[in-house]
Write a protein that holds these residues in place. Structure first.
Motif, PDB file in Angstrom:
ATOM      1  N   ILE A  96      97.756 102.873   5.160  1.00 46.65           N
ATOM      2  CA  ILE A  96      99.164 102.943   5.560  1.00 46.65           C
ATOM      3  C   ILE A  96      99.392 102.088   6.796  1.00 46.65           C
ATOM      4  CG2 ILE A  96     100.914 104.478   6.533  1.00 46.65           C
ATOM      5  CD1 ILE A  96      99.795 106.663   4.655  1.00 46.65           C
ATOM      6  N   LEU A  97      98.526 102.205   7.776  1.00 45.56           N
ATOM      7  CA  LEU A  97      98.665 101.448   9.016  1.00 45.56           C
ATOM      8  C   LEU A  97      98.513  99.949   8.775  1.00 45.56           C
ATOM      9  CD1 LEU A  97      99.081 101.665  12.067  1.00 45.56           C
ATOM     10  CD2 LEU A  97      96.598 101.793  12.280  1.00 45.56           C
ATOM     11  N   VAL A  98      97.532  99.557   7.977  1.00 43.06           N
ATOM     12  CA  VAL A  98      97.313  98.136   7.696  1.00 43.06           C
ATOM     13  C   VAL A  98      98.508  97.544   6.954  1.00 43.06           C
ATOM     14  CG1 VAL A  98      95.909  96.530   6.336  1.00 43.06           C
ATOM     15  CG2 VAL A  98      94.800  98.231   7.777  1.00 43.06           C
ATOM     16  N   SER A  99      99.011  98.245   5.953  1.00 34.81           N
ATOM     17  CA  SER A  99     100.152  97.709   5.205  1.00 34.81           C
ATOM     18  C   SER A  99     101.409  97.657   6.071  1.00 34.81           C
ATOM     19  CB  SER A  99     100.395  98.520   3.930  1.00 34.81           C
ATOM     20  OG  SER A  99     100.668  99.860   4.233  1.00 34.81           O
ATOM     21  N   LEU A 100     101.598  98.623   6.961  1.00 33.41           N
ATOM     22  CA  LEU A 100     102.739  98.592   7.864  1.00 33.41           C
ATOM     23  C   LEU A 100     102.634  97.418   8.842  1.00 33.41           C
ATOM     24  CD1 LEU A 100     105.355  99.967   8.830  1.00 33.41           C
ATOM     25  CD2 LEU A 100     103.938 101.282  10.402  1.00 33.41           C
ATOM     26  N   LEU A 101     101.439  97.176   9.374  1.00 34.63           N
ATOM     27  CA  LEU A 101     101.250  96.062  10.294  1.00 34.63           C
ATOM     28  C   LEU A 101     101.457  94.711   9.598  1.00 34.63           C
ATOM     29  CD1 LEU A 101      98.198  97.268  12.392  1.00 34.63           C
ATOM     30  CD2 LEU A 101     100.584  97.119  13.100  1.00 34.63           C
ATOM     31  N   LEU A 102     100.989  94.582   8.367  1.00 32.64           N
ATOM     32  CA  LEU A 102     101.203  93.336   7.633  1.00 32.64           C
ATOM     33  C   LEU A 102     102.675  93.145   7.266  1.00 32.64           C
ATOM     34  CD1 LEU A 102      98.018  93.246   5.410  1.00 32.64           C
ATOM     35  CD2 LEU A 102      98.628  91.681   7.250  1.00 32.64           C
ATOM     36  N   TYR A 103     103.366  94.229   6.979  1.00 32.57           N
ATOM     37  CA  TYR A 103     104.806  94.144   6.725  1.00 32.57           C
ATOM     38  C   TYR A 103     105.535  93.630   7.963  1.00 32.57           C
ATOM     39  CZ  TYR A 103     109.615  95.690   6.132  1.00 32.57           C
ATOM     40  OH  TYR A 103     110.980  95.741   6.082  1.00 32.57           O
ATOM     41  N   ILE A 104     105.210  94.181   9.108  1.00 29.73           N
ATOM     42  CA  ILE A 104     105.842  93.750  10.364  1.00 29.73           C
ATOM     43  C   ILE A 104     105.468  92.300  10.676  1.00 29.73           C
ATOM     44  CG2 ILE A 104     105.884  94.134  12.862  1.00 29.73           C
ATOM     45  CD1 ILE A 104     105.605  97.147  12.211  1.00 29.73           C
ATOM     46  N   PHE A 149     103.898  94.309   0.881  1.00 31.44           N
ATOM     47  CA  PHE A 149     103.286  95.234   1.831  1.00 31.44           C
ATOM     48  C   PHE A 149     104.169  96.443   2.113  1.00 31.44           C
ATOM     49  CE2 PHE A 149     100.882  91.336   2.686  1.00 31.44           C
ATOM     50  CZ  PHE A 149      99.632  91.841   2.391  1.00 31.44           C
ATOM     51  N   LEU A 150     105.484  96.284   2.013  1.00 33.48           N
ATOM     52  CA  LEU A 150     106.361  97.451   2.117  1.00 33.48           C
ATOM     53  C   LEU A 150     106.120  98.397   0.943  1.00 33.48           C
ATOM     54  CD1 LEU A 150     108.681  98.978   3.478  1.00 33.48           C
ATOM     55  CD2 LEU A 150     110.253  97.603   2.089  1.00 33.48           C
ATOM     56  N   SER A 189     103.332  98.655  -0.782  1.00 33.55           N
ATOM     57  CA  SER A 189     102.029  99.301  -0.619  1.00 33.55           C
ATOM     58  C   SER A 189     102.092 100.393   0.439  1.00 33.55           C
ATOM     59  CB  SER A 189     100.949  98.276  -0.284  1.00 33.55           C
ATOM     60  OG  SER A 189     101.172  97.706   0.978  1.00 33.55           O
ATOM     61  N   PHE A 190     102.899 100.184   1.479  1.00 34.85           N
ATOM     62  CA  PHE A 190     103.087 101.220   2.498  1.00 34.85           C
ATOM     63  C   PHE A 190     103.696 102.475   1.880  1.00 34.85           C
ATOM     64  CE2 PHE A 190     106.215 103.164   5.405  1.00 34.85           C
ATOM     65  CZ  PHE A 190     105.344 103.719   6.322  1.00 34.85           C
ATOM     66  N   ILE A 191     104.751 102.311   1.100  1.00 34.54           N
ATOM     67  CA  ILE A 191     105.413 103.454   0.463  1.00 34.54           C
ATOM     68  C   ILE A 191     104.468 104.123  -0.532  1.00 34.54           C
ATOM     69  CG2 ILE A 191     107.339 104.122  -1.025  1.00 34.54           C
ATOM     70  CD1 ILE A 191     108.934 101.831   0.267  1.00 34.54           C
ATOM     71  N   PHE A 192     103.726 103.324  -1.301  1.00 35.54           N
ATOM     72  CA  PHE A 192     102.778 103.850  -2.281  1.00 35.54           C
ATOM     73  C   PHE A 192     101.706 104.716  -1.616  1.00 35.54           C
ATOM     74  CE2 PHE A 192      98.748 103.280  -4.590  1.00 35.54           C
ATOM     75  CZ  PHE A 192      99.104 103.781  -5.831  1.00 35.54           C
ATOM     76  N   PHE A 193     101.057 104.178  -0.595  1.00 34.34           N
ATOM     77  CA  PHE A 193      99.995 104.936   0.065  1.00 34.34           C
ATOM     78  C   PHE A 193     100.536 106.135   0.836  1.00 34.34           C
ATOM     79  CE2 PHE A 193      97.678 100.751  -0.109  1.00 34.34           C
ATOM     80  CZ  PHE A 193      96.822 101.161  -1.121  1.00 34.34           C
ATOM     81  N   PHE A 194     101.756 106.009   1.351  1.00 30.36           N
ATOM     82  CA  PHE A 194     102.370 107.140   2.029  1.00 30.36           C
ATOM     83  C   PHE A 194     102.627 108.282   1.051  1.00 30.36           C
ATOM     84  CE2 PHE A 194     105.878 109.511   3.920  1.00 30.36           C
ATOM     85  CZ  PHE A 194     105.376 109.737   5.191  1.00 30.36           C
ATOM     86  N   GLY A 195     103.082 107.954  -0.152  1.00 30.19           N
ATOM     87  CA  GLY A 195     103.305 108.984  -1.171  1.00 30.19           C
ATOM     88  C   GLY A 195     102.021 109.683  -1.566  1.00 30.19           C
TER      89      GLY A 195
END
Length: 100
Positions: A8-16, A41-42, A44-50
């Motif tokens: 989650i953190l990696v995908s959020l950082l790559l999105y930013i 990456f957004l 993947s962030f939502i996917f892993f968060f779910g």
């Protein structure tokens, strides 16, 4: 399960990162390409968060919300992937054509 918070953190950082790169770029084709990468990456962030929410809480309501997040994340990543491939091909066409 420490792997999901890391993902989650990696995908959020790559999105930013890709969103910041859009601001720094002046070419509209490059901006569209970077926006499509950020959508991946957004998603993947939502996917892993779910997935993480269901693993953490393990209730029926978190299952339904997790499934909803997983579906939204998959669709967002899929659309970003398709757009990324399209803009990558357009960028290669632009590089191959003679500049005038």
């Amino acid at each position: 399960m420490i792997i999901f918070p890391i993902l989650i953190l990696v995908s959020l950082l790559l999105y930013i990162y890709y969103k910041v790169m859009i601001i720094r770029s002046k070419d509209s084709l490059t901006q569209q390409y970077l926006n499509s990468k950020s959508k991946i990456f957004l998603g993947s962030f939502i996917f892993f968060f779910g997935i993480n929410q269901y693993v953490f809480y393990q209730t029926k309501i978190s299952l339904f919300i997790g499934i909803l997040f997983i579906l939204i994340g998959i669709s967002q990543s899929r659309l970003g992937w398709k757009a990324s491939k399209h803009y990558q091909a357009e960028y290669q066409k632009q590089q191959a054509s003679p500049q005038s």
